[in-house]
Design a protein around this motif. Structure first.
Motif: not given
Length: 185
Positions: A33-34, A78-81, A85-87, A91-97
């Motif tokens: 995904x990354x 805005x695109x950098x933010x 946020x997507x990164x 990472x957060x979803x993968x860590x949660x799984x």
């Protein structure tokens, strides 16, 4: 007499390997995904860069060139933010799984250890009460330590999530404030 038979030992090893493969697949899914996000960001940046160069070259005088350049700041910020946020979400979803899978595996392991201790206590020879009490208290202490560490990890993840949201909002606000100043110059 051993509390584990060779078949039980083999089953535990097979279960551990299956769990390892599941964790590895989860990590690779997050990495994929990354990578897809990075490829999309690179494509978008390349296409927008080409459009921006064409817009600058199409300017008839210096004022038009500077106007085009001054309008590039806010969308880039805005695109950098959004990218950050997507990164973070990946990472957060993968860590949660991974955390859920490890927690489930730990709970199963804890049940297995408790069953082993119970069997050991039932079959312990007379006079080994001190040893069985030590074994039971060690298992209880390990479980308590794990629960404490798990609680701290969850709190740390929540603090990181809050800090990221605050930082993203501040960066977005700064980009929006910078854009009007850049267009006046």
């Amino acid at each position: 007499m051993s509390p584990f038979t060779p078949d039980q030992f083999a089953a535990v090893q097979k279960s551990n390997l299956n769990h390892l493969f599941a964790l590895t697949n989860m990590a690779f899914d997050g990495f994929q995904k990354l990578t897809e996000l990075n490829l999309q960001a690179a494509r978008t940046t390349l296409a927008e860069g080409q459009e921006n160069v064409q817009a600058v070259l199409a300017g008839k005088d210096l004022r038009e060139v500077f106007a085009v350049q001054s309008n590039l700041g806010q969308p880039a910020a805005e695109k950098a933010v959004a990218y950050a946020r997507n990164v973070y979400e990946i990472a957060s979803n993968t860590q949660a799984e991974l955390s859920r899978a490890v927690e489930a595996q730990y709970e199963q392991h804890n049940r297995n250890v408790q069953a082993f201790v119970d069997t050991f206590v039932k079959n312990a020879p007379a006079g080994s009460e001190a040893l069985t009490a030590l074994l039971q208290s060690s298992v209880a202490a390990a479980s308590s330590t794990y629960q404490s560490l798990q609680s701290v990890a969850k709190q740390t993840a929540e603090v990181a999530k809050t800090n990221f949201a605050t930082t993203a909002a501040a960066a977005n606000g700064a980009a929006q404030q910078a854009a009007p100043r850049a267009s006046k110059q």
